[in-house]
Design an enzyme around this catalytic site. Structure first.
Site: not given
Ligand code: SAH
Length: 368
Positions: A94, A107, A114, A118, A121, A341
């Site tokens: 997406e 974005c 991935c 994490c 996530c 996010c």
């Molecule tokens: N893998 C890279 C790029 C993804 S950026 C990274 O980790 O930086 C996506 C951002 O959204 C990251 O900062 C991630 O930690 C954050 N993120 C992931 N899941 C989320 C959620 N459920 N709510 C808010 N932010 C989240």
């Protein structure tokens, strides 16, 4: 037939020049092709009227300008738009367009799924499917411009691009870096390096490598002020702990003459949102070229985490600022279409994948 053709979209300028020469043509054809593609938004060789008819015929046989296919488009009440794009084998990725006053951020994703795992996530639930190609990375920006009604000569529809969609960009270094080169090239998309941001969970060796090859803005998903907690939230921390990660950040800024690293910090209720943790975070970053971006957690099905209260987020912000570090709170956008996010979830694909027995596709996207 189509599959045998080269997608010109993924080739850097020097690669396209070499490709033209291999076909017995002049290297400057690459510039002409780029002009049509990136300045005019053209995908059909037929329309490229200043190219010789014979060259256009060769092109049509051996090459194409192929954009990712749209599976679904959703428009939110606040102007945010989310597209689900087709990868292959029923997989999707997406991208999200987020207009905000006089700026508009796109974005984009770098991988389907991935592997970083994490804990907060949504993408982690899906696991890793594959890297996106350079053509698919650049193709997202091309396609978004087209969808937004791009006119030749108008490059202001998208002011910022952030690699904050699905995937870990530095785990797909070999496609992401050429893709960014095309986005930055003045004959390509011509984005300024400060308006193109790569976000990483902290792949330290690749951060050093990036410092030697690119100069885009850097964002780092920190999310915790100490190793014990970060090991739990961002498992790559077990291999590259915070001290090592921060060294790589400062090195990047030194090498690139950059302004600062943006540290993303997702606000998880009762986990990483106490005033003491904010003070610890400020101590880590104070005196360095750093700013903190607090992201209210967006819940998704199956998660054990909850979003911090607005009061806790404000108190956290206050402590960081008092600790002498710049900080902001990220706005939640597009939540009525699940585009905020951590809310992105490929519902169209969901239906199909559940029948196939795979896990759901869900991607976190950040409204920068
Ligand atoms: N893998 C890279 C790029 C993804 S950026 C990274 O980790 O930086 C996506 C951002 O959204 C990251 O900062 C991630 O930690 C954050 N993120 C992931 N899941 C989320 C959620 N459920 N709510 C808010 N932010 C989240």
């Amino acid at each position: 037939m189509t599959d045998a053709r080269v997608n010109l979209l993924g080739l850097t300028r020097s690669e396209l020049e070499a490709w033209c020469v291999e076909r017995g043509d002049k290297p400057f054809r690459a510039r002409q092709l780029w002009h049509w593609m990136y300045k005019r938004g053209e995908t059909s060789f037929d329309a490229m009227t200043d190219l010789a008819k014979s060259f256009r015929a060769t092109l049509a046989e051996t090459a194409e300008v192929r954009l990712p296919a749209i599976v679904k488009r959703q428009d939110a009440a606040d102007g945010t738009i989310k597209w689900m794009l087709e990868a292959d084998n029923l997989q999707g990725f997406e991208m999200v367009y987020i207009p905000d006053g006089d700026r508009a951020t796109l974005c984009i994703s770098s991988q389907v799924g991935c592997a970083m795992d994490c804990s907060f996530c949504a993408t982690a639930q899906q696991g890793f499917n594959r890297n996106l190609t350079a053509a698919e990375i650049v193709g997202q920006v091309f396609l978004a411009q087209k969808e937004l009604g791009f006119q030749a000569g108008d490059n202001r529809l998208i002011s910022n691009v952030v690699l904050m969609g699905m995937g870990e960009p530095l785990a797909n270094f070999r496609n992401v870096v050429p893709g960014m080169r095309i986005l930055l090239d003045d004959l390509g998309f011509d984005f300024s390096r400060r308006r193109l941001t790569l976000s990483t969970s902290g792949l330290v060796p690749q951060m050093y490598k990036l410092a030697g090859e690119s100069n885009v803005a850097l964002a780092v998903s920190l999310h915790a002020p100490d190793d014990e907690l970060r090991n739990e939230l961002v498992p790559i921390n077990r291999r590259h702990p915070i001290a090592e990660l921060l060294e790589a950040c400062w090195h990047y800024i030194d090498e690139q003459n950059g302004r600062s690293v943006t540290f993303e910090y997702v606000m998880l209720d009762g986990v990483n949102d106490s005033p003491a943790q904010a003070r610890a975070l400020a101590r880590l970053l104070k005196g360095h070229p750093a700013k903190v971006n607090l992201i209210p957690f967006n819940a998704f099905p199956g998660t054990k985490y909850r979003r911090s209260s607005p009061e806790a987020i404000l108190a956290f912000l206050d402590q960081i600022l008092k600790g002498g570090v710049m900080a902001t709170i990220r706005k939640t956008r597009g939540d009525d279409i699940d585009a905020a996010c951590g809310q992105l979830a490929g519902r169209v694909i969901d239906r199909v994948t559940s029948r196939m027995g795979s896990k759901r596709i869900a991607i976190p996207v950040v409204n920068a």
